[in-house]
Design an enzyme around this catalytic site. Structure first.
Site, PDB file in Angstrom:
ATOM      1  N   SER A  80       0.826  -1.201   0.000  1.00  0.00           N
ATOM      2  CA  SER A  80       0.000   0.000   0.000  1.00  0.00           C
ATOM      3  C   SER A  80       0.856   1.244   0.000  1.00  0.00           C
ATOM      4  CB  SER A  80      -0.915   0.021   1.228  1.00  0.00           C
ATOM      5  OG  SER A  80      -0.172   0.428   2.356  1.00  0.00           O
ATOM      6  N   LEU A  81       0.201   2.342  -0.295  1.00  0.00           N
ATOM      7  CA  LEU A  81       0.736   3.675  -0.056  1.00  0.00           C
ATOM      8  C   LEU A  81       0.142   4.109   1.275  1.00  0.00           C
ATOM      9  CD1 LEU A  81       2.378   6.058  -1.187  1.00  0.00           C
ATOM     10  CD2 LEU A  81       0.300   6.848  -2.332  1.00  0.00           C
TER      11      LEU A  81
END
Length: 348
Positions: A87-88
């Protein structure tokens, strides 16, 4: 940025400058993933199909955006995914871990969990390209992050390897920052750190999935001790994923329905104890803001995505009792739920 300012997220001036200078959207892939509660799956959101929604997801200040599911191979035939695997990270979570790490300019940093490369770019702004080693176990993610970093002029040492082993050729390190959750601090990180170095990593136990360990390495580089708190939940370090997580069996939809029934006015009159229907129903005197399910896969079967029990308010500092590493599960104390801010130590 105004919302992060209001939260006091920029604890050090260099964090504000780095956040301003590093374009977050440059590190987001063209397809991100959103969980749908109706089928308990992650669905793709392509930038080409809905640019506004994609941008809103990427730039949300307090929510992460999933950038990979099922280790890059969605398990369902229709292209949807089951498990978020990269993820970011949410901007406020990134700033929390950076504030805890607080590397000095020119210090040597080992970053575990390169992911998109965003955190690595922020660290480059602080310590310089030559002083950052960032390790990613997934070859596809490592190559993509390296390309993004190079495209923006950042040239840290990107290594595709198992982060639990650290990276001995770059040792000793002044800071070790892991951006994946674990229950055991690898001995290699301590051995590869300089005396007095700081190790910062999300930490979890079976029944407490949110915490941030901040450890100081001893003079002999065999022991690290410190405190952990700051309620954050990250994806598991791949080598420490649990396939037998008991939480979905504990927090079932049936039990949540029973808890809601047990806290109705008629039941409260005849019962002295009950499980809170939601975090907001807790009687604990501290903040009852629910743990944000940062990078944490939703339980199967439609279980709630947040767990009951209070957490520390943002920016709140706590102190706690002495414990060994890993801490043993604990129950209630005088102040309500024992919060993850205990003294801990671990040895190599």
């Amino acid at each position: 940025m105004r919302q992060l300012d209001a939260q006091g997220a920029f604890e050090h001036p260099w964090m504000r400058a780095a956040f301003r200078d590093v374009p977050r959207d440059a590190f987001a892939p063209d397809t991100v993933w959103v969980w749908h509660p109706d089928d308990d799956r992650y669905h793709p959101v392509a930038r080409a199909d809905d640019d506004q929604r994609w941008a809103a997801l990427v730039h949300h200040p307090t929510e992460p955006v999933v950038t990979q599911v099922d280790d890059g191979r969605p398990v369902h035939a229709d292209g949807t995914g089951r498990l978020p695997t990269s993820s970011l990270s949410a901007a406020d979570a990134v700033l929390t871990t950076l504030a805890a790490t607080d590397p000095a300019p020119g210090s040597r940093v080992l970053h575990i969990g390169t992911g998109t490369g965003y955190d690595s770019a922020l660290l480059c702004e602080r310590v310089g390209h030559a002083n950052l080693t960032t390790v990613e176990i997934d070859r596809t993610l490592a190559d993509a992050a390296r390309a993004r970093l190079l495209g923006l002029g950042y040239r840290p040492h990107v290594v595709c390897a198992d982060g639990e082993r650290g990276h001995a050729p770059g040792a000793p390190y002044d800071r070790v920052l892991c951006t994946a959750s674990l229950s055991r601090v690898p001995a290699a990180w301590i051995a590869q750190s300089a005396p007095g170095a700081r190790i910062v990593t999300p930490w979890k136990s079976t029944l407490q999935p949110a915490g941030l360990a901040v450890l100081t390495v001893g003079a002999d580089r065999r022991v690290a001790g410190g405190r952990f708190g700051m309620p954050l939940t990250f994806m598991d370090l791949r080598g420490q994923r649990r396939t037998d997580n008991p939480l979905p069996r504990v927090y079932t939809p049936q039990r949540w329905a029973e808890s809601r029934s047990s806290t109705s006015p008629s039941r409260r009159a005849s019962s002295t104890t009950s499980m809170p229907a939601s975090p907001s129903a807790s009687s604990c005197p501290v903040s009852t803001r629910p743990v944000r399910p940062h990078l944490m896969p939703p339980p199967p079967g439609g279980c709630p995505r947040t767990l009951p029990g209070p957490t520390c308010a943002p920016g709140r500092r706590t102190s706690g009792a002495t414990a060994t590493w890993p801490p043993r599960p604990s129950g209630r104390t005088r102040g309500g739920w024992r919060r993850a801010a205990r003294r801990c130590s671990t040895s190599a």
